[in-house]
Design a protein around this motif. Sequence first.
Motif, mmCIF file in Angstrom:
data_model
loop_
_atom_site.group_PDB
_atom_site.id
_atom_site.type_symbol
_atom_site.label_atom_id
_atom_site.label_comp_id
_atom_site.label_asym_id
_atom_site.label_seq_id
_atom_site.Cartn_x
_atom_site.Cartn_y
_atom_site.Cartn_z
ATOM 1 N N ASP A 212 49.862 29.530 42.350
ATOM 2 C CA ASP A 212 50.826 30.289 43.253
ATOM 3 C C ASP A 212 49.786 30.730 44.453
ATOM 4 O OD1 ASP A 212 52.537 32.597 44.190
ATOM 5 O OD2 ASP A 212 51.760 34.173 42.488
ATOM 6 N N LYS A 214 49.745 34.067 47.071
ATOM 7 C CA LYS A 214 49.972 34.760 47.409
ATOM 8 C C LYS A 214 50.573 35.342 48.715
ATOM 9 C CE LYS A 214 48.730 35.908 43.051
ATOM 10 N NZ LYS A 214 48.215 36.972 41.855
ATOM 11 N N GLY A 226 54.524 38.480 46.587
ATOM 12 C CA GLY A 226 54.593 38.213 44.577
ATOM 13 C C GLY A 226 54.590 37.035 44.697
ATOM 14 N N TYR A 269 49.284 36.252 30.632
ATOM 15 C CA TYR A 269 48.759 35.348 31.805
ATOM 16 C C TYR A 269 47.621 35.385 31.571
ATOM 17 C CZ TYR A 269 49.547 34.907 36.713
ATOM 18 O OH TYR A 269 48.963 34.640 38.477
ATOM 19 N N GLU A 283 42.411 38.530 36.826
ATOM 20 C CA GLU A 283 43.492 39.368 36.452
ATOM 21 C C GLU A 283 44.066 39.254 35.349
ATOM 22 O OE1 GLU A 283 46.906 40.415 38.411
ATOM 23 O OE2 GLU A 283 47.321 39.101 38.678
ATOM 24 N N ASN A 285 47.581 39.798 33.110
ATOM 25 C CA ASN A 285 49.505 40.243 32.808
ATOM 26 C C ASN A 285 49.801 40.149 31.933
ATOM 27 O OD1 ASN A 285 48.819 41.115 36.003
ATOM 28 N ND2 ASN A 285 49.851 38.883 36.162
ATOM 29 N N ARG A 287 52.354 39.656 30.891
ATOM 30 C CA ARG A 287 54.116 38.595 30.768
ATOM 31 C C ARG A 287 53.929 37.462 31.320
ATOM 32 N NH1 ARG A 287 53.673 38.723 36.455
ATOM 33 N NH2 ARG A 287 52.546 40.419 37.175
ATOM 34 N N GLY A 289 54.391 34.662 34.405
ATOM 35 C CA GLY A 289 53.858 35.195 36.211
ATOM 36 C C GLY A 289 55.320 34.676 37.048
ATOM 37 N N ASP A 290 55.590 35.267 37.985
ATOM 38 C CA ASP A 290 56.604 35.233 38.825
ATOM 39 C C ASP A 290 56.170 34.728 39.794
ATOM 40 O OD1 ASP A 290 58.686 35.044 40.340
ATOM 41 O OD2 ASP A 290 59.918 37.223 39.245
ATOM 42 N N PRO A 291 55.998 33.411 40.159
ATOM 43 C CA PRO A 291 56.495 32.375 40.465
ATOM 44 C C PRO A 291 56.091 31.288 39.315
ATOM 45 C CG PRO A 291 55.954 31.921 42.035
ATOM 46 C CD PRO A 291 55.079 33.476 42.066
ATOM 47 N N GLU A 292 55.080 31.267 38.814
ATOM 48 C CA GLU A 292 54.808 30.541 37.953
ATOM 49 C C GLU A 292 55.899 30.107 37.044
ATOM 50 O OE1 GLU A 292 53.067 32.837 38.848
ATOM 51 O OE2 GLU A 292 50.863 32.464 39.140
HETATM 52 N N1 GLY Z 1 52.564 35.423 40.175
HETATM 53 C C1 GLY Z 1 52.058 36.298 40.280
HETATM 54 C C2 GLY Z 1 51.813 37.648 39.568
HETATM 55 O O1 GLY Z 1 53.260 37.046 38.402
HETATM 56 O O2 GLY Z 1 51.722 38.557 39.319
#
Ligand code: GLY
Length: 429
Positions: A212, A214, A226, A269, A283, A285, A287, A289-292
């Motif tokens: 990503d 950022k 994001g 994630y 970190e 997550n 769920r 990733g956005d935009p991954e």
């Molecule tokens: N690309 C970072 C996230 O989805 O948190």
Amino acid sequence: MNILVLGSGGREHAIAWALAKSPRCSELFVAPGNGGTSSFATNVSGVNAESGEEVLAFAQDHKVELVVIGPEAPLVAGVADVLRKAGIAVFGPSAEGAQLEGSKDFSKRFMARNNIPTAAYATFDDANAACAYVEEQGAPIVVKADGLAAGKGVVVAETVGEALAAVRNCFDGGFGAAGARVVIEECMQGPECSMLSFVSNGVSHPMAPAQDHKRAYDGDLGPNTGGMGVYSPVPIAIAEELESMQAIMQRAAEATKAEFELDYRGCLYGGFMLTAQGPKIVEFNARFGDPETQVVLPRLESDLVEVMLAVAEGRPEDIKLAWSDKWAVSVVLASAGYPGSYEKGKLITGIDAAEALDGVKVFHAGTKLNEAGELVTSGGRVLNVVALADTFEEARNQAYAAVDLIDFEGKQYRRDIAAKALRGRSAWA
Ligand code: GLY
Ligand code: AMP
């Protein structure tokens, strides 16, 4: 089968698009969806995606057999728990599992117990003790609000003064309840790399890695966003690092099975930093990733409905992932002013022309159809312009060729997505 996707961003457009390719998908609903999902799925308004009861009622009324939860808020709110209890297959962890993202302190303790490499840290419920710790550790240092803060709760402080200000901002209510507890971390160095993984029944099936971007502006300058662009795979990560990341994700998956009351069934994630001591977790997550997702799923050749059902039903042995060897590069087109305040309702043109280019796909993030049926901007991040090609350079050139064809007033984007990676690992030295 009928499928419901929760969410409205580029991630959800990409997930819905990949699900719709499956012969097993009959009716596809997206709640609330966006201007992109409305062209091939049914957008659902009036269902609060953070209410388990409302989502369950909709699913039962529409004979939905699989619910895919895109964003973190419904996961943390326990929507997956309500659906699972009612016997509906759901892709997304329980509220407990989602705490890996919902509380940085919970996540750090999980990592410490399970020997998962990450930055050294300390947690505070009180400003004075936190400030004393910052003074003692010195800068650079990282200050994080414990709870969900829409990606804005992290300050990588270059000076002690900046860190102290960040601590005070948290305890003064800058992030509401999310900042009532503060995690302070050692500042790690190195390139970042995301590894998303399908996790079910204690088994991790990692997806292709992605990177990503950022920061808002070229050269990794400006405020955190994001995510302004992304590419996959990640050539700067060497084989040894990728193996180590996969092993860490497997260790995490096993720990979710051993520790959580309800089996973790969804995407985990792993946000990694490739440090001199090896990959470490920045970190987790709970769920995609956005935009991954917008570059990872177009490279997935397997049937996503089959994969997600296997995850949701606790059958990791049935997950078979095949990847295209094409390169994917995505550039985010954002509204002027993002990540600060921005205007909405700007007319968007040129998407059809962009998608007519070889290998180009445009995923919508903040778009909607206005009353006249025209596509207009409705968010900070507006579109993800994705190109797939045989080489990294070609994918990058094609993505930017597509970007040039799309227009809306105030269109803002980074011109250097994937440029640093093309120069190689030494670009991070
Ligand atoms: N690309 C970072 C996230 O989805 O948190
Ligand atoms: P997060 O919301 O936890 O992903 O943090 C946002 C960004 O802050 C990450 O993508 C990193 O670029 C940076 N960051 C977070 N934690 C650290 C850390 N311990 N050391 C260095 N950078 C960090």
